[in-house]
Design an enzyme around this catalytic site. Structure first.
Site, short mmCIF file in Angstrom:
data_model
loop_
_atom_site.label_atom_id
_atom_site.label_comp_id
_atom_site.label_asym_id
_atom_site.label_seq_id
_atom_site.Cartn_x
_atom_site.Cartn_y
_atom_site.Cartn_z
N ARG A 1 -12.64 -39.10 -65.61
CA ARG A 1 -12.22 -39.78 -64.36
C ARG A 1 -12.36 -41.30 -64.51
NH1 ARG A 1 -16.00 -36.46 -60.52
NH2 ARG A 1 -15.44 -37.88 -58.84
N ARG B 1 -3.54 -45.03 -56.67
CA ARG B 1 -4.33 -45.01 -57.91
C ARG B 1 -3.50 -45.40 -59.12
NH1 ARG B 1 -8.42 -41.03 -56.00
NH2 ARG B 1 -9.97 -40.86 -57.63
N ARG C 1 -24.54 -35.90 -55.99
CA ARG C 1 -23.83 -35.80 -54.70
C ARG C 1 -23.64 -34.35 -54.24
NH1 ARG C 1 -17.99 -38.31 -54.18
NH2 ARG C 1 -17.69 -37.09 -56.06
N ARG D 1 -18.98 -30.53 -55.83
CA ARG D 1 -17.60 -30.48 -56.34
C ARG D 1 -17.56 -30.03 -57.80
NH1 ARG D 1 -15.04 -36.11 -54.41
NH2 ARG D 1 -14.25 -36.03 -56.53
N LYS E 1 -16.39 -44.96 -51.71
CA LYS E 1 -15.19 -45.03 -50.85
C LYS E 1 -15.30 -44.06 -49.68
CE LYS E 1 -12.50 -43.86 -54.32
NZ LYS E 1 -13.51 -43.71 -55.39
P1 AP5 Z 1 -18.92 -41.32 -52.27
O1 AP5 Z 1 -18.82 -42.12 -51.04
O2 AP5 Z 1 -18.68 -39.86 -52.18
O3 AP5 Z 1 -18.03 -41.98 -53.43
P2 AP5 Z 1 -16.45 -42.00 -53.64
O4 AP5 Z 1 -16.08 -43.36 -54.11
O5 AP5 Z 1 -15.75 -41.47 -52.44
O6 AP5 Z 1 -16.39 -41.01 -54.86
P3 AP5 Z 1 -15.35 -39.83 -55.23
O7 AP5 Z 1 -15.97 -39.09 -56.38
O8 AP5 Z 1 -15.01 -39.03 -54.02
O9 AP5 Z 1 -14.17 -40.64 -55.74
P4 AP5 Z 1 -13.08 -40.12 -56.65
O10 AP5 Z 1 -12.16 -41.27 -56.57
O11 AP5 Z 1 -13.49 -39.69 -57.99
O12 AP5 Z 1 -12.66 -38.74 -55.97
P5 AP5 Z 1 -11.42 -38.29 -55.12
O13 AP5 Z 1 -11.86 -37.22 -54.22
O14 AP5 Z 1 -10.68 -39.45 -54.55
O15 AP5 Z 1 -20.38 -41.59 -52.90
C1 AP5 Z 1 -20.83 -40.93 -54.07
C2 AP5 Z 1 -22.36 -40.68 -53.95
O16 AP5 Z 1 -23.03 -41.95 -53.93
C3 AP5 Z 1 -22.78 -39.95 -52.68
O17 AP5 Z 1 -23.82 -39.05 -52.98
C4 AP5 Z 1 -23.26 -41.07 -51.73
O18 AP5 Z 1 -24.27 -40.62 -50.86
C5 AP5 Z 1 -23.78 -42.10 -52.72
N1 AP5 Z 1 -23.57 -43.49 -52.27
C6 AP5 Z 1 -22.44 -44.01 -51.70
N2 AP5 Z 1 -22.60 -45.32 -51.44
C7 AP5 Z 1 -23.87 -45.64 -51.87
C8 AP5 Z 1 -24.62 -46.87 -51.87
N3 AP5 Z 1 -24.11 -48.02 -51.39
N4 AP5 Z 1 -25.89 -46.83 -52.37
C9 AP5 Z 1 -26.41 -45.67 -52.86
N5 AP5 Z 1 -25.75 -44.48 -52.87
C10 AP5 Z 1 -24.49 -44.48 -52.38
O19 AP5 Z 1 -10.45 -37.69 -56.26
C11 AP5 Z 1 -10.80 -36.51 -56.97
C12 AP5 Z 1 -9.66 -36.13 -57.90
O20 AP5 Z 1 -8.46 -35.88 -57.14
C13 AP5 Z 1 -9.25 -37.21 -58.93
O21 AP5 Z 1 -10.04 -37.17 -60.10
C14 AP5 Z 1 -7.77 -36.79 -59.21
O22 AP5 Z 1 -7.72 -35.67 -60.07
C15 AP5 Z 1 -7.28 -36.36 -57.83
N6 AP5 Z 1 -6.71 -37.47 -57.04
C16 AP5 Z 1 -7.18 -37.98 -55.88
N7 AP5 Z 1 -6.39 -38.97 -55.42
C17 AP5 Z 1 -5.39 -39.11 -56.33
C18 AP5 Z 1 -4.27 -40.00 -56.44
N8 AP5 Z 1 -4.04 -40.95 -55.52
N9 AP5 Z 1 -3.46 -39.87 -57.52
C19 AP5 Z 1 -3.67 -38.91 -58.46
N10 AP5 Z 1 -4.71 -38.03 -58.43
C20 AP5 Z 1 -5.57 -38.14 -57.37
#
Ligand code: AP5
Length: 215
Positions: free
Chosen positions: A172, A88, A127, A161, A13
């Site tokens: 997660r 979410r 990552r 992270r 994402k």
């Molecule tokens: P990346 O693009 O970073 O993936 P991502 O989907 O953004 O992953 P996140 O871990 O950031 O998602 P998340 O939903 O767990 O975290 P968030 O910060 O929202 O890619 C990952 C890796 O893969 C990278 O190394 C990249 O280079 C590689 N990659 C990408 N695309 C690729 C491809 N096509 N091929 C190969 N490699 C690839 O949330 C964190 C925490 O915050 C949650 O656990 C929760 O506690 C809280 N939180 C956030 N939002 C909410 C909400 N709305 N409600 C409640 N709690 C929330």
């Protein structure tokens, strides 16, 4: 154009959101980034948020809806918004519909980046990101050109992270399947959902998103 990027942790994402910002001048609203900013603020709310995030659980709907409401005020004048990691839960999805309606904005599409759990472990544990500009890297698939230095801005502040470990990822994923995956049916029923293969290379995922949005 206002869109949601939906997908499990590590689905890509953030990577795709950054592409859309760079190429289309859209604004990325990532609740994960907002919460990470809150946790470094040292406030009581920030400390509570940090504990919840490190356990891999979801922060309360009330907190994230409040953060998105504030951010949307300044973002809505821009060339479109990418909701990254929000909504979410079904309650968050309903709240987003209300917020957009109040501002006279439409939701133009929901992209589900579909991946399998096995690929996610590798993506998450490999990552790292630039603490200065936010560029996302991976030990194996996208290392920096010069070791220890960001390709984009030259910063040496490369970070991992606290929740990017296998234990936290398991939790997660559990949260994703229990609370977030029902949104796939919710947006499918509204006719907004586009499913994209998130296992394809980054450029192919980008092209598939453009095709889905017909733009
Ligand atoms: P990346 O693009 O970073 O993936 P991502 O989907 O953004 O992953 P996140 O871990 O950031 O998602 P998340 O939903 O767990 O975290 P968030 O910060 O929202 O890619 C990952 C890796 O893969 C990278 O190394 C990249 O280079 C590689 N990659 C990408 N695309 C690729 C491809 N096509 N091929 C190969 N490699 C690839 O949330 C964190 C925490 O915050 C949650 O656990 C929760 O506690 C809280 N939180 C956030 N939002 C909410 C909400 N709305 N409600 C409640 N709690 C929330």
């Amino acid at each position: 154009m206002n869109i949601i990027l939906l997908g499990a942790p590590g689905a890509g994402k953030g990577t795709q959101a950054r592409n859309l910002v760079e190429k289309r001048g859209m604004v990325q609203l990532s609740t994960g980034d907002m919460l990470r900013a809150a946790r470094t603020s040292g406030t009581e709310m920030g400390k509570r948020v940090a504990e919840v995030m490190d356990r891999g659980e979801l922060v309360t709907d009330e907190i994230v809806i409040g953060l998105i409401g504030e951010a949307l005020d300044s973002a809505s004048a821009s060339g479109g918004v990418i909701f990254d990691g929000f909504p979410r839960t079904l309650a968050q999805a309903d709240a987003l519909g209300g917020l957009l309606g109040e501002k006279g904005l439409a939701l133009d599409g929901v992209i589900e980046l579909r991946v399998d759990d096995e690929a996610l472990v590798d993506r998450i544990t490999g990552r790292f990101t630039c603490g200065n500009c936010g560029e996302v890297y991976h030990d194996r698939t996208k290392p920096t050109k010069v070791a220890g230095q960001c390709d984009v801005c030259g910063s040496t502040d490369l970070q991992r992270r606290a929740d990017d470990n296998e234990d936290s990822l398991r939790q997660r994923l559990m949260e994703y399947y229990k609370k977030t995956s029902p949104l796939i049916g919710y947006y499918h029923a509204k006719g907004d959902l586009h499913v994209v293969d998130g296992l394809a290379p980054v450029a192919e995922v980008e092209a598939a998103i453009a095709a889905a949005l017909k733009a």
